[in-house]
Each structure stands twice: as structure tokens, then as C-alpha cells.
Scaffold this active site. Structure first.
Site, PDB file in Angstrom:
ATOM      1  N   GLU A 162      -1.459 -34.408  33.577  1.00 17.57           N
ATOM      2  CA  GLU A 162      -2.153 -33.227  34.087  1.00 17.57           C
ATOM      3  C   GLU A 162      -1.817 -32.031  33.199  1.00 17.57           C
ATOM      4  O   GLU A 162      -0.666 -31.757  32.939  1.00 17.57           O
ATOM      5  CB  GLU A 162      -1.712 -32.979  35.531  1.00 17.57           C
ATOM      6  CG  GLU A 162      -2.468 -31.866  36.201  1.00 17.57           C
ATOM      7  CD  GLU A 162      -3.961 -31.988  35.955  1.00 17.57           C
ATOM      8  OE1 GLU A 162      -4.569 -32.945  36.446  1.00 17.57           O
ATOM      9  OE2 GLU A 162      -4.523 -31.113  35.260  1.00 17.57           O
ATOM     10  N   LYS A 221       1.204 -35.535  26.247  1.00 13.46           N
ATOM     11  CA  LYS A 221       1.564 -34.550  27.275  1.00 13.46           C
ATOM     12  C   LYS A 221       2.851 -33.811  26.875  1.00 13.46           C
ATOM     13  O   LYS A 221       2.918 -32.573  26.914  1.00 13.46           O
ATOM     14  CB  LYS A 221       1.753 -35.274  28.610  1.00 13.46           C
ATOM     15  CG  LYS A 221       2.345 -34.449  29.703  1.00 13.46           C
ATOM     16  CD  LYS A 221       1.440 -33.340  30.163  1.00 13.46           C
ATOM     17  CE  LYS A 221       2.142 -32.496  31.206  1.00 13.46           C
ATOM     18  NZ  LYS A 221       1.341 -31.429  31.728  1.00 13.46           N
ATOM     19  N   CYS A 277       7.888 -27.482  33.650  1.00 14.09           N
ATOM     20  CA  CYS A 277       7.527 -28.415  32.572  1.00 14.09           C
ATOM     21  C   CYS A 277       8.180 -28.167  31.221  1.00 14.09           C
ATOM     22  O   CYS A 277       8.726 -29.090  30.628  1.00 14.09           O
ATOM     23  CB  CYS A 277       6.016 -28.388  32.372  1.00 14.09           C
ATOM     24  SG  CYS A 277       5.161 -29.237  33.694  1.00 14.09           S
TER      25      CYS A 277
END
Ligand code: UDX
Ligand code: ADP
Length: 465
Positions: A162, A221, A277
Site C-alpha cells: 500500500e 515498497k 513506515c
């Protein structure tokens, strides 16, 4: 197989908004979001959508539209797994705090528990989608567990990282730059990829849906986050140089950002990046690189974190130095606690570390944040284990009124770039503070000249005082 039922394990900042948008765009698919945290599920089911646990502009409306129609929030994890054709795993994968890889590797405990639960419950074939950010090659761990502990059904593992950013999650989900889906290259893998492509194709143009092998998807990612974080650390490193010269970081950022090869985004100097993150993913990248003996690669990326730590520390030190080298017994007001505006998320927020540093110097801190609850502020400080909870509560107060937070303080520090801070009555704030009244703008947010004309001593990241 045509996907009719989706289950998402983990109702957090990623699972909640992502599933709400899938439910909105695919009304014929039943989407059930499950979590072991009962309070969180109860909040997602709160009749008043202002009380859902994730604050994101526009999210409440989307939840209100689909909830009870084809979007459900539940604690019945087994039931939802059993019913689903496709299962998204969206649980937390924090940095390990113990054992091998402590402080760097991702803790995959929760992912493994999910895999074992899916294997135990599943009676039919399922597509399992990794949504959480994971170290490269996690899919093979998942596959191993599912194949060795399952009761016979076949599982296809996809990686679908995501890319939404908090604060703009709804917009990012509705109009993503791209959707990335990684899967195995054999026939089963390609069919599973197609099933997930079909879901996104409800609203995302086909050319924006990229398909790759699983490992490329997992590594992309980490790489995307590492690149973004690197930009912030790069501009922050130069902000320090600007403070010692007559250059201004905003002017430098504009000048370089107009080069189309560099581009204007992610060039905002700040008190340091936060969020769940960036740090976690870079540490992960560093750990993986070291595991393969790639020490130069590891050192290169680690520097992004070191620079970020330096930026937070240096902001706190500047406050101390300016207030005559001591903040002991002095009140400092924090405007903002969230790691960025438009979110109530505080994970790895710079505010936590700046506060910790100042508390070590025995300052009092009053915190105001438009969306972060008082319990969260104390939970963040207690988790650091620097001092006991009683001391945190003695030295830190949270306020629901910004003017009250600033009253009687020696300095106001802006830690989050909430828009509303610019519209405050700064004359009123000035009048209520001790003199000389200082503002430390960690976000380059406020109108420096206006504050100066009121009488404030203004200190901004990236320009000399
Ligand atoms: C990030 C990625 O952007 C997203 O694609 C990924 O899915 C998750 O991680 P997020 O952490 O939610 O998203 O927010 P982001 O907007 O990237 O900001 C991260 C931190 O960097 C914030 O603390 C922000 O204030 C800071 N930042 C960002 C800066 O200091 N300067 C900038 O120019 C940009
Ligand atoms: P993210 O930002 O990645 O969404 P969060 O911490 O906000 O992370 O959300 C992850 C959610 O996953 C939490 O609400 C947590 O309770 C949930 N969770 C973790 N492990 C499990 C599990 N085994 N089963 C169900 N939910 C889980």
C-alpha cells in the site's frame, strides 16, 4: 474463481481505509475487516463516524456509505477467514525490540500468527494478499506455513503493498499513482494476480496497475519509502548548513525543485520525519543488506536514519541553548504531536523525541494537538521507558485549547504543520507568554515576519535567526 468475499485481517491505518475504498468501489463484493482489538472494532462500528479510530479527511463519509451494506467490521476472525475468497493481511509489523535483529529487523510475529490461523481455518482455496510492508521474501515464509500446516486447500500468495500516505489516504486510494501486484509466475499465480487486478480495475485505469514477481513487489515498497525518506534527510541536512550561512532552505528547495529531474515534492525541511513506515522500512533495508554482507549498502541507507535522529536532537538542543542553556522548570508549549498534519497517528513522531530530550532537562511541556488524544501522548512517552509514568504526568500536560497551552510559557514549538496554527491570534498568544517570547518553528509553517513584528523571537528550521 470470482472474488465475492474479501476479508482483511487488521483494522488499522492501512486496513481500515483501504477496505473502505474497495467496498465503496465494488458494491457487489462483501468486505469484512477483522481485528483482535475489540475496542478498535467497536470504534469502527460507532454510529457516529466522527468516532472511527482513524482520522483521515473524507474517510468518515466513505465508511458511512458502505458500512452495513457491503462493509463490515468484526472481531470474528475465524468466521471472516472461512467465508473469504481473498484475504488481505494488514497487521502491524513493527521493528523487533528483542533478540536477533533487535532494533532493525521487522517483527513478523503477527504475520506468522495470521498465516497459522488462516491455515487452521481455511477449508477451500484462497488468495492471500500481503498488504503490510514486509521484508523481502516474506511471501515464501507465508507460503511455507500455509502449505505445511493447512488442511489441503491451495493458497496463492500475492504482494500488494500500500502506498497511501496518512492524511491523504482517501485521495491516494481513490486516485493512486499506481497499484503494484506481485505474484508467482506460474499459471496459478497469474490467475490470482488477475483476480486482484479485476478488483482494482473497478476504479483504477489498467495502465496504472503494475504486475511483477513477488520479490520485486516486496522490495519496491521498501525502496519507495527509502527514497522518500532520503529526500527528507537530504533537505534536512542542508537546513543545518543554511542556519550557519545566509542561505534560506525554502529558497534552495524551490531552486532545486524546479529542475524537472529533481521535482518539487518532499523537499520540505522539518524537525524530522516520523510515521510508522520510513524508519521501520529503512532499518529493514539495512538489516537485509547486512544479512547478505552488503555493508556499504547498509551504511548508505542507515545514514538517512542517523540524519533524522540528528535533526530531532538538534531542534531540542536549539531550544535549550536559546533559553540561556537551561529549560529546567520552564514551560515549553508544543503545537502538534501527530507525525504530520491531518492524521491522529503519532507513531515515531518527532514530537515524542523532542519532548523526551527536553524532559531530560527537566522542562515542563504543555501539548496541544487538534486530533491526538491525551492518553496517546502519555502512552507514547511511557513507551520510551526513559522515566516512570508518574514523572511523565508530572512534567507533561495536555490541553484542548491552544491558547491555554501557550499561556505562561517561555517558548512555543511547532512540531506538526496543522493548517489551523497559522490562523491563531498570535498577538493574544504573545501577550500571555513570558518575555522574551520565543517561537521555534519546526515546520517552516508560520509567517516569520508577522511574528517578529508582534515581538516574538523567531527560530526557523533552515534559516539563520
Ligand atoms: C509514507 C509514504 O509516503 C507512503 O507512500 C507509504 O505508503 C507510507 O509511508 P506517511 O508516513 O503516511 O507515508 O506520510 P508522508 O507524507 O510520507 O510523511 C512522512 C514523514 O515525512 C512525515 O513526518 C512528514 O512530516 C515528513 N516529511 C515529508 C517532511 O518532513 N518533509 C517533506 O517534504 C515530506
Ligand atoms: P497499520 O498502520 O499497518 O495499519 P496498525 O497498527 O494501525 O498498523 O494496525 C494493525 C492492526 O492489526 C491492529 O489493530 C492490530 O490489533 C491488528 N492485528 C495484529 N495481529 C492480528 C491478528 N493476529 N489478528 C487480527 N488482527 C491483528
Amino acid at each position: 474463481m470470482k472474488v465475492k468475499n474479501i476479508c482483511c485481517i487488521g483494522a488499522g491505518y492501512v486496513g481500515g481505509p483501504t477496505m473502505a475504498v474497495i467496498a465503496k468501489k465494488c458494491p457487489e463484493i462483501k468486505v469484512t475487516v477483522v481485528d483482535i482489538n475489540q475496542a478498535r472494532i467497536a470504534a469502527w462500528n460507532d454510529e457516529d463516524v466522527n468516532n472511527i479510530p482513524v482520522y483521515e479527511p473524507g474517510l468518515g463519509e466513505i465508511v458511512a456509505e458502505s458500512r452495513g451494506r457491503n462493509l463490515f467490521f468484526s472481531t470474528d476472525v475465524d468466521g471472516a477467514i472461512d467465508e473469504a475468497d481473498m484475504i488481505f493481511i494488514s497487521v502491524n509489523t513493527p521493528t523487533k525490540t528483542y533478540g536477533e535483529g533487535k532494533g532493525q529487523a521487522a517483527d513478523l510475529k503477527w504475520i506468522e500468527l495470521c498465516a497459522r490461523q488462516i491455515a487452521r481455518v481455511a477449508k477451500g482455496d484462497k488468495i492471500v494478499v500481503e498488504k503490510s510492508t514486509l521484508p523481502v521474501r516474506t511471501a515464501s515464509t507465508l507460503k511455507d506455513i500455509l502449505e505445511h500446516t493447512g488442511n489441503g486447500p491451495h493458497f496463492q500468495i500475492l504482494s500488494n503493498p500500500e502506498f497511501l500516505a496518512e492524511g491523504t489516504a482517501v485521495q491516494d486510494l481513490l486516485e493512486p499513482d499506481r497499484v503494484l501486484i506481485g505474484g508467482s509466475q506460474d499459471e496459478g499465480g497469474q490467475k490470482a494476480i488477475q483476480e486482484l487486478v479485476n478488483i482494482y480495475a473497478h476504479w483504477v485505469p489498467k495502465e496504472k496497475i503494475l504486475t511483477t514477481n513477488v520479490w520485486s513487489s516486496e522490495l519496491s515498497k521498501l525502496t519507495a519509502n527509502a527514497y522518500l525518506a532520503q529526500r527528507v534527510s537530504s533537505i534536512n541536512s542542508l537546513s543545518e548548513l543554511c542556519e550557519h550561512t545566509e542561505a534560506d532552505i525554502n529558497e534552495v528547495a524551490k531552486a532545486i525543485g524546479t529542475d524537472s529531474r529533481i521535482g518539487p515534492k518532499f523537499l520540505k525541511a522539518s524537525v524530522g520525519f516520523g510515521g510508522s513506515c520510513f524508519q521501520k522500512d529503512i532499518l529493514n533495508l539495512v538489516y537485509i543488506s547486512r544479512t547478505y554482507g552488503l555493508h556499504e549498502v547498509a551504511d548508505y541507507w542507515e545514514q538517512v536514519i542517523l540524519m533524522n535522529d540528528h535533526q530531532k536532537r538538534r531542534f531540542a538542543k536549539k531550544i535549550i541553548r536559546t533559553l540561556y542553556n537551561t529549560v529546567s522548570g520552564k514551560k515549553i508549549s508544543f503545537l502538534g504531536w501527530a507525525f504530520k498534519k491531518d492524521t491522529n497517528d503519532t507513531r515515531e513522531s518527532a514530537a515524542i523525541y523532542v519532548a523526551d530530550y527536553l524532559l531530560n532537562e527537566q522542562s515542563y511541556i504543555a501539548v496541544f494537538d487538534p486530533k491526538v488524544k491525551s492518553e496517546q501522548v502519555f502512552m507514547d512517552l511511557d513507551r520510551l521507558n526513559t522515566r516512570n509514568p508518574e514523572e511523565n504526568r508530572k512534567y507533561v500536560k495536555t490541553e484542548t485549547d491552544p491558547y491555554k497551552a501557550c499561556e505562561g510559557s517561555h517558548a512555543v514549538a511547532v512540531l506538526t504543520e496543522w493548517d489551523e496554527f497559522t490562523g491563531y491570534d498570535w498577538q493574544r498568544i504573545y501577550d500571555s507568554m513570558l518575555k522574551p517570547a520565543h517561537v521555534f518553528d519546526g515546520r517552516n509553517l508560520l509567517d516569520k515576519d508577522k511574528l517578529k513584528s508582534i515581538g516574538f523571537q523567531v527560530h526557523v528550521i533552515g534559516s539563520s535567526d
